[in-house]
Design an enzyme around this catalytic site. Structure first.
Site, PDB file in Angstrom:
ATOM      1  N   CYS A   2       0.870  -1.177   0.000  1.00 18.77           N
ATOM      2  CA  CYS A   2       0.000   0.000   0.000  1.00 18.77           C
ATOM      3  C   CYS A   2       0.902   1.220   0.000  1.00 18.77           C
ATOM      4  O   CYS A   2       1.549   1.528   0.998  1.00 18.77           O
ATOM      5  CB  CYS A   2      -0.924  -0.004   1.219  1.00 18.77           C
ATOM      6  SG  CYS A   2      -2.076   1.389   1.260  1.00 18.77           S
ATOM      7  N   GLU A 110      -3.502   0.851  -6.398  1.00 18.71           N
ATOM      8  CA  GLU A 110      -2.505  -0.184  -6.699  1.00 18.71           C
ATOM      9  C   GLU A 110      -2.243  -0.151  -8.197  1.00 18.71           C
ATOM     10  O   GLU A 110      -3.120   0.240  -8.980  1.00 18.71           O
ATOM     11  CB  GLU A 110      -2.999  -1.559  -6.247  1.00 18.71           C
ATOM     12  CG  GLU A 110      -1.947  -2.650  -6.296  1.00 18.71           C
ATOM     13  CD  GLU A 110      -0.688  -2.267  -5.532  1.00 18.71           C
ATOM     14  OE1 GLU A 110       0.269  -1.780  -6.190  1.00 18.71           O
ATOM     15  OE2 GLU A 110      -0.656  -2.434  -4.310  1.00 18.71           O
TER      16      GLU A 110
END
Length: 231
Positions: A2, A110
């Site tokens: 992340c 992402e």
């Protein structure tokens, strides 16, 4: 993994969602972040070890271990593998001392792997509710000034199959029923699991998110299929 996320909820709303009573713990001011990035000061929910009262605090993203010589170590420690954090030198003190936190997020970004330009995706809960990302926080005292710096890292786990084409790891997203146990339990390793892919939505977004200078709501907007890079 992340590396960027969205934190657009105002502090008052975060307090309501995550049971932070402003009468017991003052809420800090913070601007909305649509492209929150490492080394920025962001909102996290922490539990006071003596009183159990939840506090909303601004902490820097990127954990600086208490033994670090300088604060630059934090840039490399934005994520911690939940499987090894309880024993890894950089994180084990925070884990064992229950310096755990919740990182409120409206979603995260992402990037799909590719030999050329990578396509970014935005991921959020399918029900539209805020995400509770599991994290650890730490205090570091600057030896030169004596001032304290408080920082955090986001815990990760194996990605759900729905997200695996993007990355093999994902942040630990806690369901509401697990938040108290994560903050309070002596050993919450049993809570470090993948969030079900059926409960997540994802779509391609503009490569504008690649630059931290861009920080606006349009970053979350879905691309037309014809505009998206192929994965």
């Amino acid at each position: 993994m992340c590396g960027r996320f969205v934190q657009q909820m105002p502090p008052v709303r975060i307090g309501e969602v995550f049971d932070v009573d402003p009468a017991l713990a003052a809420l800090p001011n913070a601007p909305p972040r649509y492209n929150a990035a490492p080394t920025q000061d962001l909102l996290v929910v922490r539990r006071h070890p003596q009183t159990g009262v939840r506090h909303l605090s601004l902490l820097r993203w990127g954990l600086v271990p208490s033994f670090a010589k300088d604060a630059s170590a934090g840039a490399r420690l934005i994520n911690a593998r939940s499987e090894t954090a309880p024993e890894k030198l950089s994180f084990r003190s925070a884990w064992r001392a229950r310096r755990r936190c919740i990182v409120p997020a409206d979603g995260f970004y992402e990037w799909a792997p590719a030999p050329g330009p990578r396509q970014p995706f935005f991921i959020r809960r399918a029900d539209g509710r805020p995400m509770a990302l599991a994290g650890l926080w730490e205090g570091w005292k600057d030896p030169a000034t004596g001032q304290w710096l408080r920082t955090f890292t986001i815990l990760t786990t194996a990605a759900d199959p729905k997200l695996r084409p993007l990355h093999e790891r994902m942040p630990v997203i806690l369901p509401e029923s697990d938040i108290a146990a994560f903050l309070e339990a002596e050993d919450p390793r049993g809570l470090m699991r993948s969030y079900p892919g059926a409960g997540l939505d994802l779509w391609p977004v503009s490569t504008r998110v690649n630059s931290v200078r861009n920080d606006d709501p349009d970053l979350m907007a879905p691309l037309r299929e014809s505009d998206a890079l192929k994965i």
